[in-house]
Motif scaffolding. Structure first.
Motif, PDB file in Angstrom:
ATOM      1  N   GLY A 114      45.519  52.816 -22.985  1.00 40.34           N
ATOM      2  CA  GLY A 114      45.843  54.006 -22.851  1.00 40.34           C
ATOM      3  C   GLY A 114      44.746  55.111 -22.694  1.00 40.34           C
ATOM      4  O   GLY A 114      44.142  55.434 -23.744  1.00 40.34           O
ATOM      5  N   CYS A 115      44.727  55.776 -21.374  1.00 42.55           N
ATOM      6  CA  CYS A 115      43.632  56.872 -21.556  1.00 42.55           C
ATOM      7  C   CYS A 115      43.934  57.807 -20.367  1.00 42.55           C
ATOM      8  O   CYS A 115      43.338  58.768 -20.048  1.00 42.55           O
ATOM      9  CB  CYS A 115      42.160  56.364 -21.322  1.00 42.55           C
ATOM     10  SG  CYS A 115      41.881  55.439 -19.358  1.00 42.55           S
ATOM     11  N   THR A 116      45.254  57.788 -20.008  1.00 43.35           N
ATOM     12  CA  THR A 116      45.803  58.691 -19.033  1.00 43.35           C
ATOM     13  C   THR A 116      46.880  59.614 -19.444  1.00 43.35           C
ATOM     14  O   THR A 116      47.836  58.804 -19.979  1.00 43.35           O
ATOM     15  CB  THR A 116      46.108  57.885 -17.782  1.00 43.35           C
ATOM     16  OG1 THR A 116      45.200  56.879 -17.420  1.00 43.35           O
ATOM     17  CG2 THR A 116      46.408  58.874 -16.462  1.00 43.35           C
ATOM     18  N   ARG A 117      46.773  60.975 -19.181  1.00 39.38           N
ATOM     19  CA  ARG A 117      48.001  61.568 -19.460  1.00 39.38           C
ATOM     20  C   ARG A 117      48.413  62.592 -18.397  1.00 39.38           C
ATOM     21  O   ARG A 117      47.644  62.820 -17.501  1.00 39.38           O
ATOM     22  CB  ARG A 117      47.320  62.719 -20.761  1.00 39.38           C
ATOM     23  CG  ARG A 117      46.919  61.797 -21.816  1.00 39.38           C
ATOM     24  CD  ARG A 117      46.164  62.631 -23.127  1.00 39.38           C
ATOM     25  NE  ARG A 117      47.080  63.606 -23.407  1.00 39.38           N
ATOM     26  CZ  ARG A 117      46.616  64.654 -24.306  1.00 39.38           C
ATOM     27  NH1 ARG A 117      45.385  64.549 -24.719  1.00 39.38           N
ATOM     28  NH2 ARG A 117      47.533  65.343 -24.905  1.00 39.38           N
ATOM     29  N   GLU A 208      52.537  67.878 -22.021  1.00 37.86           N
ATOM     30  CA  GLU A 208      52.661  66.642 -21.866  1.00 37.86           C
ATOM     31  C   GLU A 208      54.122  65.894 -21.565  1.00 37.86           C
ATOM     32  O   GLU A 208      54.623  66.103 -22.496  1.00 37.86           O
ATOM     33  CB  GLU A 208      51.601  65.837 -22.939  1.00 37.86           C
ATOM     34  CG  GLU A 208      51.733  64.305 -22.397  1.00 37.86           C
ATOM     35  CD  GLU A 208      51.047  63.775 -23.651  1.00 37.86           C
ATOM     36  OE1 GLU A 208      49.551  63.750 -23.599  1.00 37.86           O
ATOM     37  OE2 GLU A 208      51.346  63.046 -24.687  1.00 37.86           O
ATOM     38  N   ILE A 209      54.199  65.225 -20.462  1.00 33.90           N
ATOM     39  CA  ILE A 209      55.329  64.622 -20.420  1.00 33.90           C
ATOM     40  C   ILE A 209      55.132  63.112 -20.106  1.00 33.90           C
ATOM     41  O   ILE A 209      56.314  62.244 -20.098  1.00 33.90           O
ATOM     42  CB  ILE A 209      56.056  65.045 -18.963  1.00 33.90           C
ATOM     43  CG1 ILE A 209      55.398  64.688 -17.714  1.00 33.90           C
ATOM     44  CG2 ILE A 209      56.556  66.471 -19.112  1.00 33.90           C
ATOM     45  CD1 ILE A 209      56.271  64.673 -16.513  1.00 33.90           C
ATOM     46  N   LEU A 210      53.967  62.361 -20.115  1.00 27.18           N
ATOM     47  CA  LEU A 210      53.755  61.280 -20.093  1.00 27.18           C
ATOM     48  C   LEU A 210      52.247  60.849 -20.517  1.00 27.18           C
ATOM     49  O   LEU A 210      51.159  61.449 -20.261  1.00 27.18           O
ATOM     50  CB  LEU A 210      53.847  60.638 -18.677  1.00 27.18           C
ATOM     51  CG  LEU A 210      53.394  59.128 -18.609  1.00 27.18           C
ATOM     52  CD1 LEU A 210      54.580  58.136 -19.333  1.00 27.18           C
ATOM     53  CD2 LEU A 210      53.525  58.657 -16.962  1.00 27.18           C
ATOM     54  N   ASN A 211      52.282  59.891 -21.343  1.00 30.22           N
ATOM     55  CA  ASN A 211      50.722  59.412 -21.792  1.00 30.22           C
ATOM     56  C   ASN A 211      50.864  57.956 -22.080  1.00 30.22           C
ATOM     57  O   ASN A 211      51.696  57.296 -22.685  1.00 30.22           O
ATOM     58  CB  ASN A 211      50.841  60.101 -23.253  1.00 30.22           C
ATOM     59  CG  ASN A 211      49.454  59.619 -24.156  1.00 30.22           C
ATOM     60  OD1 ASN A 211      48.608  58.798 -23.784  1.00 30.22           O
ATOM     61  ND2 ASN A 211      48.869  60.529 -24.840  1.00 30.22           N
ATOM     62  N   THR A 212      49.906  57.322 -21.330  1.00 33.31           N
ATOM     63  CA  THR A 212      49.957  55.881 -21.023  1.00 33.31           C
ATOM     64  C   THR A 212      49.703  55.295 -22.493  1.00 33.31           C
ATOM     65  O   THR A 212      49.791  54.110 -22.591  1.00 33.31           O
ATOM     66  CB  THR A 212      48.844  55.544 -20.070  1.00 33.31           C
ATOM     67  OG1 THR A 212      47.623  55.887 -20.244  1.00 33.31           O
ATOM     68  CG2 THR A 212      49.361  55.734 -18.743  1.00 33.31           C
ATOM     69  N   GLY A 213      49.071  55.971 -23.466  1.00 37.72           N
ATOM     70  CA  GLY A 213      48.738  55.416 -24.665  1.00 37.72           C
ATOM     71  C   GLY A 213      49.952  55.436 -25.860  1.00 37.72           C
ATOM     72  O   GLY A 213      49.973  54.631 -26.739  1.00 37.72           O
ATOM     73  N   THR A 214      50.979  56.321 -25.355  1.00 41.97           N
ATOM     74  CA  THR A 214      52.191  56.291 -26.328  1.00 41.97           C
ATOM     75  C   THR A 214      53.505  55.874 -25.565  1.00 41.97           C
ATOM     76  O   THR A 214      54.368  55.369 -26.387  1.00 41.97           O
ATOM     77  CB  THR A 214      52.317  57.581 -26.899  1.00 41.97           C
ATOM     78  OG1 THR A 214      52.533  58.405 -25.871  1.00 41.97           O
ATOM     79  CG2 THR A 214      50.946  58.023 -27.872  1.00 41.97           C
ATOM     80  N   ASP A 215      53.333  56.002 -24.261  1.00 42.82           N
ATOM     81  CA  ASP A 215      54.688  55.635 -23.648  1.00 42.82           C
ATOM     82  C   ASP A 215      55.224  54.127 -23.788  1.00 42.82           C
ATOM     83  O   ASP A 215      54.135  53.290 -23.835  1.00 42.82           O
ATOM     84  CB  ASP A 215      54.629  55.763 -21.938  1.00 42.82           C
ATOM     85  CG  ASP A 215      55.801  55.462 -21.265  1.00 42.82           C
ATOM     86  OD1 ASP A 215      56.905  56.274 -21.236  1.00 42.82           O
ATOM     87  OD2 ASP A 215      55.653  54.622 -20.705  1.00 42.82           O
ATOM     88  N   GLU A 216      56.229  53.852 -23.998  1.00 41.28           N
ATOM     89  CA  GLU A 216      56.829  52.545 -24.207  1.00 41.28           C
ATOM     90  C   GLU A 216      56.386  51.514 -23.218  1.00 41.28           C
ATOM     91  O   GLU A 216      56.164  50.282 -23.357  1.00 41.28           O
ATOM     92  CB  GLU A 216      58.419  52.502 -24.403  1.00 41.28           C
ATOM     93  CG  GLU A 216      58.907  51.124 -25.128  1.00 41.28           C
ATOM     94  CD  GLU A 216      58.329  50.662 -26.563  1.00 41.28           C
ATOM     95  OE1 GLU A 216      58.307  49.659 -26.677  1.00 41.28           O
ATOM     96  OE2 GLU A 216      58.065  51.692 -27.210  1.00 41.28           O
ATOM     97  N   LYS A 217      56.389  51.848 -21.952  1.00 39.21           N
ATOM     98  CA  LYS A 217      55.987  50.909 -20.768  1.00 39.21           C
ATOM     99  C   LYS A 217      54.748  50.602 -20.837  1.00 39.21           C
ATOM    100  O   LYS A 217      54.336  49.462 -20.404  1.00 39.21           O
ATOM    101  CB  LYS A 217      56.396  51.816 -19.525  1.00 39.21           C
ATOM    102  CG  LYS A 217      56.164  50.814 -18.181  1.00 39.21           C
ATOM    103  CD  LYS A 217      56.563  51.679 -17.019  1.00 39.21           C
ATOM    104  CE  LYS A 217      56.386  51.171 -15.682  1.00 39.21           C
ATOM    105  NZ  LYS A 217      57.559  49.829 -15.476  1.00 39.21           N
ATOM    106  N   PHE A 218      53.908  51.520 -21.087  1.00 38.18           N
ATOM    107  CA  PHE A 218      52.284  51.327 -21.164  1.00 38.18           C
ATOM    108  C   PHE A 218      51.723  51.216 -22.302  1.00 38.18           C
ATOM    109  O   PHE A 218      50.285  50.707 -22.220  1.00 38.18           O
ATOM    110  CB  PHE A 218      51.691  52.596 -20.366  1.00 38.18           C
ATOM    111  CG  PHE A 218      52.401  52.699 -18.965  1.00 38.18           C
ATOM    112  CD1 PHE A 218      52.075  51.754 -17.863  1.00 38.18           C
ATOM    113  CD2 PHE A 218      53.119  53.724 -18.529  1.00 38.18           C
ATOM    114  CE1 PHE A 218      52.597  52.031 -16.525  1.00 38.18           C
ATOM    115  CE2 PHE A 218      53.595  54.073 -17.389  1.00 38.18           C
ATOM    116  CZ  PHE A 218      53.258  52.970 -16.440  1.00 38.18           C
TER     117      PHE A 218
END
Length: 348
Positions: A114-117, A208-218
């Motif tokens: 994860g590094c995208t928000r 923030e509504i999506l963070n690829t470092g914490t979102d369950e999918k990513f």
């Protein structure tokens, strides 16, 4: 006559020696591309700056050169196509469609997660990706990994994302213009990579509504990975192994001593920010390299892009995965790093 024979013998000996030296196989020279300005690319920066890359190639009797990729040197696709680089560090999702269209690279191991928000204005009324239908989205370019991953997430909510019937409107902006574009309501959401993501959030107070470092999918997906060219893999597997080992060591260095890694990167102007701020970001990313999770990321992305209609109808998913993500014999699972002795130990 005897004198002439001696002269001839000396000349012949010299000629044979010169010919023998000329015919000796020259050491292979591998060129690894890297970009500056990106905090999350710190492993390849550390590998270059601390000599890890040189050491691994020297150990196999080969030479390596690091090529600084700039806007003037060309894109990764251009450099690969012209044979100017043999490997590098890339966002995997940004390259899938180019690979489908013939870009001759393969991915070999995951470097970090994860590094995208993704941000919205606090007063936007948007609380999740599910609310983005019909919205305008600011992005760096239409093939950026932030776009590809957001399309995958939008697909989970049944929001159409194919070019033919997209229910969201992607708009391209310069990175420096993203924050103000959202503030001026030109777009409803912006997608940014670190460290710019944190900088913009702190400056504007965006939600923030999506963070690829914490979102369950990513959260377990490895966004940034090592790639090598198909020719490099075929012609110089020892060089490929040396490259991967160097990045594995550099990654565990970042994971173990992020403060020292950040200091090195900033001291050479390879990124912007402060040591304290960059370390704060680095600690939110997992820099433990993983082949297994790297490949699973590739599988997930390719499979979902095909389902969403973002790959060609004729593309065979299994064949694409087999060609695009390779197993390289002789690669260790990873390394540990001891700061006290400054030594690396291979994980068996």
């Amino acid at each position: 006559m005897k004198k002439m024979n001696k002269i001839f013998a000396v000349l012949l000996t010299g000629l044979l020696s010169f010919t023998a030296l000329s015919c000796q196989k020259k050491p292979k020279v591998t060129v690894i591309g890297y970009r500056t300005g990106s905090l999350c690319a710190i492993p390849i920066h550390i590998a270059v700056l601390t000599g890890l890359l040189d050491d691994e190639f020297e150990a196999i009797g080969q030479k390596v050169e690091a090529l600084h990729q700039t806007g003037f040197s060309g894109t990764t696709a251009e450099l690969v196509g012209s044979g100017k680089v043999h490997g590098g560090f890339e966002l995997i999702a940004s390259n899938l469609q180019a690979m489908e269209n013939g870009l001759p690279i393969v991915f070999a191991t995951g470097v970090h997660t994860g590094c995208t928000r993704y941000f919205v204005r606090p007063d936007s009324g948007i609380n999740s990706v599910a609310d983005l239908k019909g919205k305008k989205i600011g992005v760096l370019n239409l093939t950026d990994s932030s776009v590809i991953n957001l399309k995958r997430k939008l697909g989970d909510y049944g929001i159409k994302v194919s070019l033919a019937d997209s229910e969201v409107d992607f708009r391209v902006y310069e990175m420096s213009a993203m924050g103000i574009a959202l503030q001026n309501k030109e777009v409803d959401l912006i997608a940014l990579h670190e460290p710019m993501a944190t900088k913009v959030q702190k400056e504007y107070g965006y939600k923030e509504i999506l963070n690829t470092g914490t979102d369950e999918k990513f959260k377990d997906e490895y966004c940034c990975q090592i790639f090598v060219t198909e020719d490099f893999l075929k012609d110089n597997p020892d060089g490929v192994r040396a490259f991967i080992r160097a990045i594995q060591k550099a990654s565990v260095f970042v994971q173990t001593v992020p403060e020292e890694a950040a200091q090195i990167q900033l001291a050479h102007d390879f990124t912007s920010g402060t040591v304290e701020g960059n370390v704060e970001i680095l600690k939110t990313l997992n820099y433990t390299p993983s082949y297994e999770k790297g490949k699973q990321t590739f599988v997930n992305a390719v499979t979902e892009l095909k389902e969403l209609g973002l790959l060609k109808p004729t593309t065979d998913v299994d064949a694409f995965i087999k060609r695009g993500y390779v197993t390289i014999p002789g690669i260790p699972k990873g390394f540990t790093y001891d700061p006290a002795t400054k030594t690396y130990t291979e994980i068996k």
